[in-house]
Design a protein around this motif. Structure first.
Motif, PDB file in Angstrom:
ATOM      1  N   UNK A  54      64.615 -10.635  41.102  1.00  0.00           N
ATOM      2  CA  UNK A  54      64.527 -12.032  41.495  1.00  0.00           C
ATOM      3  C   UNK A  54      64.235 -12.884  40.281  1.00  0.00           C
ATOM      4  N   UNK A  55      64.800 -14.079  40.273  1.00  0.00           N
ATOM      5  CA  UNK A  55      64.483 -15.047  39.226  1.00  0.00           C
ATOM      6  C   UNK A  55      64.016 -16.316  39.934  1.00  0.00           C
ATOM      7  N   UNK A  56      62.728 -16.606  39.759  1.00  0.00           N
ATOM      8  CA  UNK A  56      62.118 -17.740  40.416  1.00  0.00           C
ATOM      9  C   UNK A  56      61.862 -18.851  39.395  1.00  0.00           C
ATOM     10  N   UNK A  57      61.186 -19.890  39.837  1.00  0.00           N
ATOM     11  CA  UNK A  57      60.861 -20.978  38.914  1.00  0.00           C
ATOM     12  C   UNK A  57      59.808 -20.550  37.910  1.00  0.00           C
ATOM     13  N   UNK A  58      59.118 -19.452  38.218  1.00  0.00           N
ATOM     14  CA  UNK A  58      57.994 -19.050  37.376  1.00  0.00           C
ATOM     15  C   UNK A  58      58.304 -17.813  36.537  1.00  0.00           C
ATOM     16  N   UNK A  59      59.123 -16.929  37.063  1.00  0.00           N
ATOM     17  CA  UNK A  59      59.220 -15.644  36.399  1.00  0.00           C
ATOM     18  C   UNK A  59      60.435 -14.862  36.897  1.00  0.00           C
ATOM     19  N   UNK A  60      60.597 -13.683  36.304  1.00  0.00           N
ATOM     20  CA  UNK A  60      61.590 -12.721  36.756  1.00  0.00           C
ATOM     21  C   UNK A  60      60.831 -11.493  37.256  1.00  0.00           C
ATOM     22  N   UNK A  61      61.385 -10.896  38.311  1.00  0.00           N
ATOM     23  CA  UNK A  61      60.728  -9.739  38.904  1.00  0.00           C
ATOM     24  C   UNK A  61      61.770  -8.653  39.144  1.00  0.00           C
ATOM     25  N   UNK A  62      61.328  -7.411  39.029  1.00  0.00           N
ATOM     26  CA  UNK A  62      62.237  -6.284  39.203  1.00  0.00           C
ATOM     27  C   UNK A  62      61.583  -5.198  40.047  1.00  0.00           C
ATOM     28  N   UNK A  63      62.423  -4.504  40.808  1.00  0.00           N
ATOM     29  CA  UNK A  63      61.962  -3.298  41.473  1.00  0.00           C
ATOM     30  C   UNK A  63      61.662  -2.245  40.409  1.00  0.00           C
ATOM     31  N   UNK A  64      60.685  -1.399  40.686  1.00  0.00           N
ATOM     32  CA  UNK A  64      60.321  -0.362  39.713  1.00  0.00           C
ATOM     33  C   UNK A  64      61.515   0.532  39.370  1.00  0.00           C
ATOM     34  N   UNK A  65      62.374   0.759  40.342  1.00  0.00           N
ATOM     35  CA  UNK A  65      63.492   1.680  40.144  1.00  0.00           C
ATOM     36  C   UNK A  65      64.540   1.160  39.163  1.00  0.00           C
ATOM     37  N   UNK A  66      64.534  -0.145  38.890  1.00  0.00           N
ATOM     38  CA  UNK A  66      65.542  -0.704  37.990  1.00  0.00           C
ATOM     39  C   UNK A  66      64.936  -1.330  36.735  1.00  0.00           C
ATOM     40  N   UNK A  67      63.618  -1.389  36.673  1.00  0.00           N
ATOM     41  CA  UNK A  67      62.950  -2.025  35.546  1.00  0.00           C
ATOM     42  C   UNK A  67      63.354  -1.341  34.249  1.00  0.00           C
ATOM     43  N   UNK A  68      63.726  -2.145  33.257  1.00  0.00           N
ATOM     44  CA  UNK A  68      64.159  -1.619  31.973  1.00  0.00           C
ATOM     45  C   UNK A  68      65.640  -1.316  31.894  1.00  0.00           C
ATOM     46  N   UNK A  69      66.322  -1.320  33.034  1.00  0.00           N
ATOM     47  CA  UNK A  69      67.763  -1.040  33.052  1.00  0.00           C
ATOM     48  C   UNK A  69      68.573  -2.262  33.512  1.00  0.00           C
ATOM     49  N   UNK A  70      68.021  -3.038  34.417  1.00  0.00           N
ATOM     50  CA  UNK A  70      68.721  -4.204  34.965  1.00  0.00           C
ATOM     51  C   UNK A  70      68.079  -5.479  34.430  1.00  0.00           C
ATOM     52  N   UNK A  71      68.898  -6.515  34.284  1.00  0.00           N
ATOM     53  CA  UNK A  71      68.407  -7.823  33.855  1.00  0.00           C
ATOM     54  C   UNK A  71      69.038  -8.908  34.718  1.00  0.00           C
ATOM     55  N   UNK A  72      68.199  -9.751  35.284  1.00  0.00           N
ATOM     56  CA  UNK A  72      68.686 -10.888  36.068  1.00  0.00           C
ATOM     57  C   UNK A  72      68.639 -12.132  35.183  1.00  0.00           C
ATOM     58  N   UNK A  73      69.653 -12.969  35.319  1.00  0.00           N
ATOM     59  CA  UNK A  73      69.693 -14.213  34.561  1.00  0.00           C
ATOM     60  C   UNK A  73      70.475 -15.239  35.359  1.00  0.00           C
ATOM     61  N   UNK A  74      70.384 -16.495  34.928  1.00  0.00           N
ATOM     62  CA  UNK A  74      71.118 -17.549  35.628  1.00  0.00           C
ATOM     63  C   UNK A  74      71.656 -18.557  34.625  1.00  0.00           C
TER      64      UNK A  74
END
Length: 122
Positions: free
Chosen positions: A50-70
């Motif tokens: 998720x990419x919110x107004x404050x931060x980006x968040x990731x599920x533990x299973x994808x952390x370090x492998x996936x990147x969300x951006x807009x």
């Protein structure tokens, strides 16, 4: 009417990469908080990022492998997926919310795309 259209899914070998895109129309894109979820056959729809107004968040299973951006100029949210694993195989959905107090909860999102299939072969 708000429309979300995902693209970029496909078949990839384990260790490969894909970039998903989700174009949002119908409202000012910058006003939305955005999320990616995925659903494997027979399983519930799970939070990915998720990419919110404050931060980006990731599920533990994808952390370090996936990147969300807009890119607000293009009304688009992306999910860059690297080092893909067979367990990443699922239909990936993007979602938009005016406000996500619980960014990991499907119920927090107001609009959903139709999904794009990602298949990772071993």
């Amino acid at each position: 009417q708000v429309l979300l259209v995902e693209s970029g899914g496909g078949l990839v070998q384990a260790g490969g990469s894909l970039r998903l895109s989700c174009v949002v129309s119908g409202r000012t894109f910058s006003s939305f908080e955005m999320g990616w979820f995925r659903q494997a056959p027979g399983k519930e729809r799970d939070f990915v990022a998720s990419i919110t107004r404050r931060n980006e968040y990731y599920a533990d299973s994808v952390k370090g492998r996936f990147t969300i951006s807009r890119d607000n100029a293009k009304n688009t949210v992306y999910l860059q997926m690297n080092s893909l694993k067979p367990e990443d195989t699922a239909v990936y959905y993007c979602a938009a919310a005016y406000y996500t107090h619980y960014y990991y909860d499907t119920g927090a999102y107001d609009y959903w795309g139709q999904g794009t299939q990602v298949t990772v072969s071993s």
